[in-house]
Design a protein around this motif. Structure first.
Motif, PDB file in Angstrom:
ATOM      1  N   ALA A  47       0.843  -1.192   0.000  1.00  0.00           N
ATOM      2  CA  ALA A  47       0.000   0.000   0.000  1.00  0.00           C
ATOM      3  C   ALA A  47       0.880   1.243   0.000  1.00  0.00           C
ATOM      4  O   ALA A  47       1.999   1.244   0.516  1.00  0.00           O
ATOM      5  N   SER A  52      -4.258   0.860  -1.988  1.00  0.00           N
ATOM      6  CA  SER A  52      -3.910  -0.425  -1.385  1.00  0.00           C
ATOM      7  C   SER A  52      -4.039  -1.490  -2.456  1.00  0.00           C
ATOM      8  O   SER A  52      -5.046  -1.550  -3.169  1.00  0.00           O
ATOM      9  N   LEU A  67      -7.400   4.592  -1.851  1.00  0.00           N
ATOM     10  CA  LEU A  67      -7.723   4.951  -0.468  1.00  0.00           C
ATOM     11  C   LEU A  67      -8.449   6.290  -0.403  1.00  0.00           C
ATOM     12  O   LEU A  67      -8.940   6.667   0.652  1.00  0.00           O
ATOM     13  N   GLY A  73      -8.733   8.108   4.397  1.00  0.00           N
ATOM     14  CA  GLY A  73      -7.662   8.121   3.398  1.00  0.00           C
ATOM     15  C   GLY A  73      -7.429   9.518   2.861  1.00  0.00           C
ATOM     16  O   GLY A  73      -6.284   9.960   2.711  1.00  0.00           O
ATOM     17  N   TYR A 129      -3.219   7.216   9.263  1.00  0.00           N
ATOM     18  CA  TYR A 129      -3.045   6.170   8.259  1.00  0.00           C
ATOM     19  C   TYR A 129      -2.997   4.759   8.855  1.00  0.00           C
ATOM     20  O   TYR A 129      -3.812   3.907   8.486  1.00  0.00           O
ATOM     21  N   PHE A 133      -6.190   2.304   8.589  1.00  0.00           N
ATOM     22  CA  PHE A 133      -5.910   1.281   7.595  1.00  0.00           C
ATOM     23  C   PHE A 133      -6.145  -0.105   8.183  1.00  0.00           C
ATOM     24  O   PHE A 133      -6.794  -0.952   7.567  1.00  0.00           O
ATOM     25  N   ILE A 137      -9.291  -1.781   6.228  1.00  0.00           N
ATOM     26  CA  ILE A 137      -8.844  -2.575   5.076  1.00  0.00           C
ATOM     27  C   ILE A 137      -8.518  -3.982   5.561  1.00  0.00           C
ATOM     28  O   ILE A 137      -7.752  -4.153   6.506  1.00  0.00           O
TER      29      ILE A 137
END
Length: 196
Positions: A47, A52, A67, A73, A129, A133, A137
């Motif tokens: 990523a 990503s 993102l 993001g 982040y 993330f 994700i």
């Protein structure tokens, strides 16, 4: 003070040089695809600040998603990017400040204040982040925050150090400009009989 430290007019380019180094590391962080990577083979996830990507263990093609479709993001990218733009402005101001013969120390202290703002924006982006993330994700395999993310933190650390130096530099205004006269110590012969 150090012979050729920050309080030395000959070495006035050290701080702008460090800001230039922070800019280079910031560019690497913004462009690098190594914010998050698979820790070991098979390398199935990577990523950047912007997207990503995943792939199957046997596959060669990466499937990437932006993102920027996520609010966090956009927030992480925007805060880091705003900090980077202000950093570039601070670099230009530092070059101007150290190029003129009469250094304006209040101007230098203002650059230090702006650098603290840069650090705040970059830290916000660098914290948003990884937290969001890993929450939003789905991660495949064992992953680590990698080299490009590290360059982002390295840039921020250099900026914080430069901010302190820019803010403290006016305290040594006379040393930097060479306005301090040498101090001579004299002892009378009565007080130092060994000089006879």
């Amino acid at each position: 003070m150090v012979v050729c430290g920050l309080a030395c007019w000959r070495c006035r380019w050290l701080l702008p040089l460090l800001l230039g180094l922070a800019i280079i590391m910031g560019i690497i962080a913004l462009a690098g695809r190594g914010w998050l990577e698979s820790e070991s083979a098979p390398y199935v996830q990577q990523a950047s600040l912007w997207q990503s990507c995943t792939r199957s263990p046997e596959g060669l093609n990466w499937n990437c998603e932006s993102l920027m479709d996520y609010g966090w993001g956009r927030a992480a990218a925007a805060t880091y990017l705003v900090g980077f733009v202000i950093l570039v402005i601070c670099f230009a101001l530092a070059v101007i400040a150290f190029s003129i013969e009469i250094l304006r120390f209040n101007f230098v202290r203002g650059i230090g204040g702006l650098l603290f703002v840069v650090a705040a924006f970059q830290i916000i982006g660098l914290v948003i982040y990884p937290v969001k993330f890993t929450e939003e994700i789905p991660l495949v395999g064992d992953n680590m925050f990698s080299w490009a993310y590290g360059f982002g933190w390295a840039s921020t650390v250099v900026v914080i150090g430069c901010a302190f130096f820019f803010c403290c530099l006016p305290n040594w205004e006379d040393e930097v400009l060479g306005n301090i006269k040498p101090t001579y110590y004299y002892s009378s012969p009565e007080r130092a009989p060994y000089l006879n």
